[in-house]
Design an enzyme around this catalytic site. Structure first.
Site, PDB file in Angstrom:
ATOM      1  N   ALA A 223       0.767  -1.249   0.000  1.00 41.44           N
ATOM      2  CA  ALA A 223       0.000   0.000   0.000  1.00 41.44           C
ATOM      3  C   ALA A 223       0.797   1.299   0.000  1.00 41.44           C
ATOM      4  O   ALA A 223       0.309   2.314  -0.483  1.00 41.44           O
ATOM      5  CB  ALA A 223      -0.946  -0.006   1.194  1.00 41.44           C
TER       6      ALA A 223
ATOM      7  N   PRO B 273       3.146   4.436  -0.858  1.00 42.45           N
ATOM      8  CA  PRO B 273       2.873   5.499   0.108  1.00 42.45           C
ATOM      9  C   PRO B 273       1.391   5.816   0.316  1.00 42.45           C
ATOM     10  O   PRO B 273       1.060   6.696   1.095  1.00 42.45           O
ATOM     11  CB  PRO B 273       3.592   6.703  -0.503  1.00 42.45           C
ATOM     12  CG  PRO B 273       3.578   6.450  -1.971  1.00 42.45           C
ATOM     13  CD  PRO B 273       3.666   4.958  -2.137  1.00 42.45           C
ATOM     14  N   GLY B 274       0.484   5.128  -0.378  1.00 41.64           N
ATOM     15  CA  GLY B 274      -0.928   5.266  -0.021  1.00 41.64           C
ATOM     16  C   GLY B 274      -1.790   5.959  -1.066  1.00 41.64           C
ATOM     17  O   GLY B 274      -2.965   6.224  -0.806  1.00 41.64           O
TER      18      GLY B 274
ATOM     19  N   ASP C 133       4.630  -8.747   5.736  1.00 42.83           N
ATOM     20  CA  ASP C 133       4.883  -9.258   4.390  1.00 42.83           C
ATOM     21  C   ASP C 133       3.531  -9.783   3.910  1.00 42.83           C
ATOM     22  O   ASP C 133       2.938 -10.676   4.535  1.00 42.83           O
ATOM     23  CB  ASP C 133       5.917 -10.392   4.486  1.00 42.83           C
ATOM     24  CG  ASP C 133       6.139 -11.062   3.140  1.00 42.83           C
ATOM     25  OD1 ASP C 133       5.141 -11.381   2.459  1.00 42.83           O
ATOM     26  OD2 ASP C 133       7.308 -11.266   2.780  1.00 42.83           O
TER      27      ASP C 133
ATOM     28  N   CYS D 223       4.277  -1.104 -12.278  1.00 38.34           N
ATOM     29  CA  CYS D 223       4.655   0.024 -13.150  1.00 38.34           C
ATOM     30  C   CYS D 223       5.846  -0.435 -13.992  1.00 38.34           C
ATOM     31  O   CYS D 223       6.942   0.105 -13.894  1.00 38.34           O
ATOM     32  CB  CYS D 223       4.965   1.283 -12.349  1.00 38.34           C
ATOM     33  SG  CYS D 223       6.123   1.030 -11.004  1.00 38.34           S
TER      34      CYS D 223
HETATM   35  C1  LIG Z   1       4.438  -0.201  -6.183  1.00 41.36           C
HETATM   36  S1  LIG Z   1       4.608   0.200  -4.531  1.00 41.36           S
HETATM   37  C2  LIG Z   1       2.952   0.506  -4.042  1.00 41.36           C
HETATM   38  C3  LIG Z   1       2.459   1.889  -4.361  1.00 41.36           C
HETATM   39  C4  LIG Z   1       1.115   2.174  -3.734  1.00 41.36           C
HETATM   40  N1  LIG Z   1       0.133   1.159  -4.090  1.00 41.36           N
HETATM   41  C5  LIG Z   1       0.570   3.528  -4.115  1.00 41.36           C
HETATM   42  O1  LIG Z   1      -0.143   3.631  -5.117  1.00 41.36           O
HETATM   43  O2  LIG Z   1       0.859   4.500  -3.412  1.00 41.36           O
HETATM   44  C6  LIG Z   1       4.883  -1.357  -3.806  1.00 41.36           C
HETATM   45  C7  LIG Z   1       4.957  -1.321  -2.295  1.00 41.36           C
HETATM   46  O3  LIG Z   1       4.969  -2.668  -1.830  1.00 41.36           O
HETATM   47  C8  LIG Z   1       5.824  -2.761  -0.724  1.00 41.36           C
HETATM   48  N2  LIG Z   1       6.189  -4.184  -0.601  1.00 41.36           N
HETATM   49  C9  LIG Z   1       7.209  -4.841  -1.188  1.00 41.36           C
HETATM   50  N3  LIG Z   1       7.184  -6.143  -0.869  1.00 41.36           N
HETATM   51  C10 LIG Z   1       6.104  -6.319  -0.065  1.00 41.36           C
HETATM   52  C11 LIG Z   1       5.543  -7.435   0.607  1.00 41.36           C
HETATM   53  N4  LIG Z   1       6.097  -8.654   0.496  1.00 41.36           N
HETATM   54  N5  LIG Z   1       4.450  -7.243   1.366  1.00 41.36           N
HETATM   55  C12 LIG Z   1       3.897  -6.017   1.479  1.00 41.36           C
HETATM   56  N6  LIG Z   1       4.392  -4.918   0.884  1.00 41.36           N
HETATM   57  C13 LIG Z   1       5.471  -5.069   0.108  1.00 41.36           C
HETATM   58  C14 LIG Z   1       6.954  -1.824  -1.065  1.00 41.36           C
HETATM   59  O4  LIG Z   1       7.650  -1.429   0.083  1.00 41.36           O
HETATM   60  C15 LIG Z   1       6.201  -0.675  -1.730  1.00 41.36           C
HETATM   61  O5  LIG Z   1       5.852   0.279  -0.772  1.00 41.36           O
END
Ligand SMILES: C[S@@+](CC[C@H](N)C(=O)[O-])C[C@H]1O[C@@H](n2cnc3c(N)ncnc32)[C@H](O)[C@@H]1O
Length: 428
Positions: A245, A247-248, A293, A363
């Site tokens: 999620a 930065p949200g 995770d 992305c």
């Molecule tokens: C593409 S970004 C998400 C952007 C967000 N959905 C937004 O629109 O603001 C992916 C996020 O997943 C987190 N992440 C990576 N591996 C993860 C895991 N195994 N479980 C949960 N979060 C994870 C990363 O730290 C990152 O913040």
């Protein structure tokens, strides 16, 4: 001492070319008015790194000997200003680059004289320098990773010859921001996007709407993210999971789209969890934020969700325009990333309620991070079927049926926004 703007640029270039790291989002936070110069200069150095190095090489006494990074950084910073930033005086461009070369941490002191001599000569005819640099082939600025990502971006679409060059040229322009209103009045200078409902663009010359953003009246959100979240879905949604999620941005949109639904937001990195919490609180979004995770969390027994968004960690190949350092990063972690994506996807699919919707997105243009997972999921989960939730125009040739598509991959030459790939499935 070089000014803070040049020092910041030099630090960022060392981070990318010395450490293989990304340029942090807030690298220019303390620069005040100098931030514009620093952003422009760093953008030029990164986007034209290959040709800047190629210009220098034949002018060295021993061109085949490796040139220390400190020398290359000082020369790139000096040359980019002389060639492409006419507002910077010869004196400032040359002297500050020479001081950079003489800096023990960022430069290479024995090459101070070399940097001085090359830049002074170049400063005698700045227009000729710019012409010479501009005439060098654009392929010099494209790493093999960039070449591969561009090819992947265009492969699913019907593209005329020369499409790759056109796309690369597009990606060299700094991106135009897109916004979304959260509450209250929209400030002057923001106008509706011609093709995307709820999306706002800044009029030419209008001031950046910082106070509005700081007051959580709106947020910056790329057009592709906005289009992805404009899915058409008529079934009731009471439990939502945003699995990755921070930065949200998308958590916020989910909350706006489904008021009254319970929203759970997962994020694995503690610092990003803190940022996510703060963002949601500022915007008045209610969500249960959990540091976990997502794969491990989803693999535990628990209730099912009507809507799961999996905006997975990825290579970010579609963000090259915003992150011009992307072509120069190592990209040796793709197998690890695709493994994580698959595990997350499988765990999410198992927690989807009957009749529920799962949206996966990255992305990135690389097929192994997107459509390959779609095909694998279809085989592994016969209980899921494609959900055509986007207009066919958001897919590639052959994706759409009856005017809608279950695969999201906007045409990179006809769609202004980050490179994105996604798909939607529903549980039968
Ligand atoms: C593409 S970004 C998400 C952007 C967000 N959905 C937004 O629109 O603001 C992916 C996020 O997943 C987190 N992440 C990576 N591996 C993860 C895991 N195994 N479980 C949960 N979060 C994870 C990363 O730290 C990152 O913040």
């Amino acid at each position: 001492m070089p000014t803070p703007a040049r020092l910041h640029v030099a630090h960022a270039l060392h981070e990318v070319f010395g450490e293989g790291g990304r340029v942090p989002d807030i690298w220019d936070r303390d620069l005040g008015e100098d931030a514009h110069l620093a952003q422009a200069l760093l953008g030029l150095c990164l986007r034209r790194w290959g040709r800047l190095q190629a210009w220098v090489k034949p002018k060295l006494k021993d061109p085949d000997r490796g040139v220390p990074l400190g020398t290359r950084v000082a020369l790139a910073v000096g040359l980019a200003q002389l060639a492409w930033l006419p507002g910077v005086s010869d004196h400032a461009a040359v002297n500050e680059a020479v001081e950079l070369a003489a800096n023990r941490e960022l430069g290479f002191v024995p090459h101070k004289g070399l940097v001085n001599a090359l830049l002074r000569r170049a400063a005698k005819d700045r227009a000729a320098l710019a012409a010479e640099l501009d005439a060098l082939p654009a392929t010099l600025d494209r790493s093999p990773a960039a070449e591969r990502a561009l090819t992947a971006a265009l492969a699913p679409h019907a593209v005329e010859a020369g499409g790759l060059e056109t796309l690369w040229t597009q990606l060299q322009q700094p991106p135009r921001l897109a916004f979304r209103r959260l509450k209250g009045e929209v400030p002057e200078g923001l106008i509706p996007d011609a093709d995307l409902a709820d999306c706002l663009r800044l009029e030419e010359g209008a001031p950046f709407p910082r106070p509005w953003l700081e007051a959580a009246g709106g947020m910056v959100q790329d057009r592709s993210s906005q289009a992805l979240l404009a899915y058409a879905w008529g079934r009731p949604v009471t439990r939502i999971l945003d699995a990755c999620a921070a930065p949200g941005g998308k958590t916020t949109t989910l909350a706006l789209r489904h008021p009254g639904a319970s929203l759970t937001a997962l994020e694995v990195h503690p610092r990003r969890v803190a940022r996510l919490r703060q963002t949601l609180q500022q915007r008045g979004i209610e969500a249960q934020v959990i540091q976990a995770d997502a794969a491990e969390w989803l693999e535990q027994p628990g209730d099912a969700f009507d809507l799961i968004l999996l905006d997975a960690p990825c290579s970010g190949s579609g963000t090259m325009q915003k992150h011009p350092e992307w072509p120069w990063l190592a990209h040796d972690d793709l197998p690890r990333l695709t493994g994580i994506q698959r595990r997350l996807l499988s765990a999410a699919a198992n927690r989807l309620a009957p009749g529920g919707l799962l949206i996966y997105a990255v992305c990135s243009w690389l097929p192994e991070e997107g459509v390959a997972h779609r095909d694998w999921l279809a085989e592994a989960h016969p209980d899921l079927r494609p959900a055509r939730v986007w207009p066919a125009a958001m897919g590639a040739v052959g994706d759409g049926q009856e005017g809608a598509t279950a695969t999201f991959r906007p045409h990179p030459l006809r769609w202004e926004g980050e490179g994105f790939q996604g798909f939607a499935v529903e549980r039968r």
